[in-house]
Design a protein around this motif. Structure first.
Motif, mmCIF file in Angstrom:
data_model
loop_
_atom_site.group_PDB
_atom_site.id
_atom_site.type_symbol
_atom_site.label_atom_id
_atom_site.label_comp_id
_atom_site.label_asym_id
_atom_site.label_seq_id
_atom_site.Cartn_x
_atom_site.Cartn_y
_atom_site.Cartn_z
ATOM 1 N N TRP A 56 0.825 -1.204 0.000
ATOM 2 C CA TRP A 56 0.000 0.000 0.000
ATOM 3 C C TRP A 56 0.861 1.257 0.000
ATOM 4 O O TRP A 56 0.523 2.257 -0.637
ATOM 5 N N PHE A 57 1.979 1.215 0.717
ATOM 6 C CA PHE A 57 2.909 2.346 0.675
ATOM 7 C C PHE A 57 3.368 2.577 -0.765
ATOM 8 O O PHE A 57 3.360 3.707 -1.267
ATOM 9 N N LYS A 58 3.761 1.503 -1.418
ATOM 10 C CA LYS A 58 4.303 1.637 -2.764
ATOM 11 C C LYS A 58 3.252 2.082 -3.760
ATOM 12 O O LYS A 58 3.534 2.875 -4.668
ATOM 13 N N TRP A 59 2.041 1.564 -3.627
ATOM 14 C CA TRP A 59 1.012 1.911 -4.612
ATOM 15 C C TRP A 59 0.612 3.383 -4.512
ATOM 16 O O TRP A 59 0.437 4.054 -5.530
ATOM 17 N N THR A 60 0.456 3.901 -3.297
ATOM 18 C CA THR A 60 0.132 5.325 -3.174
ATOM 19 C C THR A 60 1.319 6.180 -3.607
ATOM 20 O O THR A 60 1.157 7.216 -4.261
ATOM 21 N N TYR A 61 2.510 5.739 -3.260
ATOM 22 C CA TYR A 61 3.731 6.432 -3.674
ATOM 23 C C TYR A 61 3.810 6.477 -5.193
ATOM 24 O O TYR A 61 4.105 7.521 -5.797
ATOM 25 N N ALA A 62 3.527 5.348 -5.807
ATOM 26 C CA ALA A 62 3.633 5.254 -7.262
ATOM 27 C C ALA A 62 2.616 6.149 -7.960
ATOM 28 O O ALA A 62 2.949 6.890 -8.893
ATOM 29 N N ILE A 63 1.372 6.096 -7.514
ATOM 30 C CA ILE A 63 0.297 6.842 -8.182
ATOM 31 C C ILE A 63 0.544 8.348 -8.117
ATOM 32 O O ILE A 63 0.295 9.080 -9.078
ATOM 33 N N LEU A 64 1.067 8.802 -6.975
ATOM 34 C CA LEU A 64 1.265 10.248 -6.802
ATOM 35 C C LEU A 64 2.599 10.750 -7.339
ATOM 36 O O LEU A 64 2.799 11.969 -7.459
ATOM 37 N N SER A 65 3.532 9.856 -7.678
ATOM 38 C CA SER A 65 4.853 10.298 -8.154
ATOM 39 C C SER A 65 4.779 11.185 -9.397
ATOM 40 O O SER A 65 5.446 12.228 -9.451
ATOM 41 N N PRO A 66 3.995 10.822 -10.426
ATOM 42 C CA PRO A 66 3.922 11.727 -11.583
ATOM 43 C C PRO A 66 3.323 13.082 -11.229
ATOM 44 O O PRO A 66 3.715 14.104 -11.806
ATOM 45 N N VAL A 67 2.387 13.088 -10.280
ATOM 46 C CA VAL A 67 1.788 14.355 -9.853
ATOM 47 C C VAL A 67 2.843 15.223 -9.181
ATOM 48 O O VAL A 67 2.990 16.420 -9.483
ATOM 49 N N GLY A 68 3.612 14.618 -8.255
ATOM 50 C CA GLY A 68 4.683 15.356 -7.605
ATOM 51 C C GLY A 68 5.724 15.844 -8.588
ATOM 52 O O GLY A 68 6.216 16.974 -8.492
ATOM 53 N N GLY A 69 6.055 14.992 -9.565
ATOM 54 C CA GLY A 69 7.024 15.396 -10.580
ATOM 55 C C GLY A 69 6.521 16.552 -11.420
ATOM 56 O O GLY A 69 7.263 17.499 -11.697
ATOM 57 N N TYR A 70 5.254 16.499 -11.821
ATOM 58 C CA TYR A 70 4.695 17.581 -12.641
ATOM 59 C C TYR A 70 4.669 18.894 -11.864
ATOM 60 O O TYR A 70 4.997 19.953 -12.411
ATOM 61 N N LEU A 71 4.288 18.844 -10.591
ATOM 62 C CA LEU A 71 4.269 20.062 -9.782
ATOM 63 C C LEU A 71 5.673 20.652 -9.643
ATOM 64 O O LEU A 71 5.852 21.873 -9.661
ATOM 65 N N ALA A 72 6.680 19.768 -9.508
ATOM 66 C CA ALA A 72 8.057 20.251 -9.408
ATOM 67 C C ALA A 72 8.512 20.883 -10.723
ATOM 68 O O ALA A 72 9.269 21.863 -10.717
ATOM 69 N N ASP A 73 8.074 20.330 -11.857
ATOM 70 C CA ASP A 73 8.406 20.920 -13.152
ATOM 71 C C ASP A 73 7.638 22.216 -13.392
ATOM 72 O O ASP A 73 8.152 23.165 -13.968
ATOM 73 N N ARG A 74 6.402 22.236 -12.945
ATOM 74 C CA ARG A 74 5.506 23.366 -13.251
ATOM 75 C C ARG A 74 5.722 24.550 -12.310
ATOM 76 O O ARG A 74 5.640 25.700 -12.721
ATOM 77 N N PHE A 75 6.019 24.282 -11.049
ATOM 78 C CA PHE A 75 6.137 25.360 -10.067
ATOM 79 C C PHE A 75 7.552 25.416 -9.480
ATOM 80 O O PHE A 75 8.478 25.832 -10.142
ATOM 81 N N SER A 76 7.733 24.983 -8.226
ATOM 82 C CA SER A 76 9.021 25.132 -7.547
ATOM 83 C C SER A 76 9.496 23.790 -7.000
ATOM 84 O O SER A 76 8.819 23.180 -6.176
ATOM 85 N N ARG A 77 10.667 23.341 -7.441
ATOM 86 C CA ARG A 77 11.230 22.109 -6.907
ATOM 87 C C ARG A 77 11.521 22.275 -5.403
ATOM 88 O O ARG A 77 11.322 21.354 -4.616
ATOM 89 N N ARG A 78 12.004 23.432 -5.022
ATOM 90 C CA ARG A 78 12.329 23.702 -3.621
ATOM 91 C C ARG A 78 11.114 23.538 -2.720
ATOM 92 O O ARG A 78 11.182 22.878 -1.668
ATOM 93 N N HIS A 79 9.978 24.116 -3.098
ATOM 94 C CA HIS A 79 8.776 24.019 -2.274
ATOM 95 C C HIS A 79 8.274 22.582 -2.177
ATOM 96 O O HIS A 79 7.841 22.133 -1.111
ATOM 97 N N VAL A 80 8.331 21.870 -3.298
ATOM 98 C CA VAL A 80 7.867 20.479 -3.301
ATOM 99 C C VAL A 80 8.738 19.629 -2.373
ATOM 100 O O VAL A 80 8.225 18.805 -1.600
ATOM 101 N N ILE A 81 10.040 19.821 -2.415
ATOM 102 C CA ILE A 81 10.967 19.033 -1.594
ATOM 103 C C ILE A 81 10.753 19.292 -0.105
ATOM 104 O O ILE A 81 10.592 18.362 0.696
ATOM 105 N N ALA A 82 10.748 20.560 0.297
ATOM 106 C CA ALA A 82 10.598 20.900 1.717
ATOM 107 C C ALA A 82 9.221 20.487 2.239
ATOM 108 O O ALA A 82 9.104 19.969 3.356
ATOM 109 N N GLY A 83 8.179 20.701 1.448
ATOM 110 C CA GLY A 83 6.839 20.305 1.873
ATOM 111 C C GLY A 83 6.705 18.804 2.029
ATOM 112 O O GLY A 83 6.055 18.312 2.965
ATOM 113 N N SER A 84 7.324 18.047 1.119
ATOM 114 C CA SER A 84 7.282 16.591 1.205
ATOM 115 C C SER A 84 7.970 16.099 2.469
ATOM 116 O O SER A 84 7.442 15.246 3.193
ATOM 117 N N LEU A 85 9.148 16.640 2.777
ATOM 118 C CA LEU A 85 9.870 16.244 3.988
ATOM 119 C C LEU A 85 9.031 16.515 5.231
ATOM 120 O O LEU A 85 8.930 15.659 6.130
#
Length: 420
Positions: free
Chosen positions: A59-88
């Motif tokens: 279940w960890f992997k499946w939720t991680y997998a499904i949201l990975s493209p979303v996280g990647g797109y947000l990092a490409d579209r907006f701020s990699r810095r904000h995505v990284i710090a918010g995720s941590l």
């Protein structure tokens, strides 16, 4: 290509230094649960079956997998810095909460939420490193970052001793790691910087999700890279998640020794492999555009005998045999792991790299989740370890063929260098 200024080079390596502890926490939080399996199952009896434990990991992997493209797109579209710090910050809060669950359902839920929060980190972090390290230091920089991951897995291996301790226990370990991550997220937010983008980069970052997806999925080399990235993950996730339990059961050793044996040696070898593979790949790239592909293929070739050996080792009755083949696996994994993002950089333009890595994670980790669940189900049915790991060896052979079919191209042309 002109030489970067000393201040730009320092900033590029500062980014790597800031992200190494985050990578460590990212994988420490994951590895602890696998290492402390016996204690957690005894404390939460509702888990009961090995297949249920596999479901928690999956279940960890499946939720991680499904949201990975979303996280990647947000990092490409907006701020990699904000995505990284918010995720941590988010996954550290969930790590702390995991130490306070009391039922199987609660543990299943926290691991699923953990997958969501951690999904945003790796694509953004590796893309940010690639932004700063263009060309001659890219594989080395990624290798140093991956070193944090391996150190996190090693420390997670020692968490079995904390779980066995009468003064600490498995819940204490999750409390401490969660609080450390929350504390580090604040200075990280202020110290981490995004690199400046030129006008073309800003315009390209506004690509719609469907356009980005269409561009990547129509790229033959990208699809080959996704497949290449996925097949070894079947073995990689089972080694990370199940090896402590395998060694404990097959060699009749304690939870603490099994956790250390399952993580310390092969992850230490992976550190050596990532640093050596990064250095070799960057050197080879000076002579051939396929340098990183060749180094990655060499690493995958090492994984083939390693998987046969790990699967056969219980029949020898010697833990040292299993450790020796795990070390070989770690060396090959380091060569493979430090070059995935650099190879992606050779087939996708900068504004799509976090999204591309997110898609790679989606496919790879989804399959890894099925591998975790399937491994638990096969163990419940008494399927021999050697048979399962022989399949992993076969997938590694196929992976060598796939990576050699990738056709790299120049994707950083026109961009000024940031690090040399």
């Amino acid at each position: 290509m002109t030489t970067a200024s000393p201040s730009a080079s320092r900033q590029a390596w500062l980014v790597v230094a800031l992200l190494v502890p985050v990578a460590l926490l990212n994988y420490l939080d994951r590895q602890m649960l696998a290492t402390m399996k016996t204690s957690v199952m005894e404390d939460i009896p509702g888990i009961a079956l090995e297949a249920n434990w596999g479901k928690i990991l999956a279940w960890f992997k499946w939720t991680y997998a499904i949201l990975s493209p979303v996280g990647g797109y947000l990092a490409d579209r907006f701020s990699r810095r904000h995505v990284i710090a918010g995720s941590l910050f988010a996954w550290s809060a969930i790590t702390w909460l995991t130490g306070h669950v009391t039922t199987y359902e609660q543990l299943l839920a926290t691991r699923a939420i953990m997958g969501i929060s951690e999904a945003f980190y790796i694509p953004a972090a590796l893309a940010l490193i690639a932004d700063y390290h263009r060309g001659p230091t890219r594989s080395k920089a990624v290798g140093f970052h991956q070193m944090g991951i391996y150190c996190g897995v090693i420390l997670g291996g020692f968490s079995g001793y904390a779980a066995d301790s009468a003064h600490h226990g498995w819940r204490w370990a999750f409390d401490v790691c969660g609080l450390v991550g929350l504390a580090y997220a604040v200075p990280l937010f202020f110290l981490l910087k995004n690199p400046p983008r030129d006008g073309a980069g800003v315009a390209a970052s506004k690509t719609s999700p469907f356009a980005a997806l269409g561009e990547l999925l129509s790229n033959r080399s990208f699809l080959l890279l996704v497949a290449y990235f996925t097949l070894p993950a079947l073995a990689g996730w089972v080694v990370r998640d199940w090896m402590p339990a395998i060694l404990k059961a097959e060699f009749k050793i304690g939870q603490g020794k099994a956790g250390v044996s399952a993580a310390l040696y092969w992850q230490s070898a992976a550190i050596v492999g990532a640093l050596a593979g990064g250095f070799l790949a960057d050197r080879w790239m000076k002579r051939s555009q396929r340098g990183r592909i060749w180094v990655s293929a060499i690493g995958m070739a090492l994984i083939v005998p390693a998987m046969f050996g790990v699967g056969y080792s219980p029949q020898t009755g010697h833990l040292e045999v299993a450790i020796a083949f795990l070390i070989l696996f770690g060396l090959g994994w380091g060569f493979f792991d430090c070059n995935n993002m650099p190879i992606l950089c050779q087939v996708a333009r900068p504004e799509l790299r976090a999204t591309g890595y997110g898609i790679m994670n989606l496919v790879s980790i989804s399959c890894g989740g099925f591998a975790d669940y399937g491994f638990g189900a096969l163990r419940d049915r008494g399927v021999p370890i050697f048979g399962i790991f022989s399949v992993f060896a076969a997938t590694a052979i196929l992976s060598v063929i796939l990576v050699l079919l990738i056709r790299p191209r120049e994707t950083d042309s026109g961009l000024p260098p940031i690090s040399h």
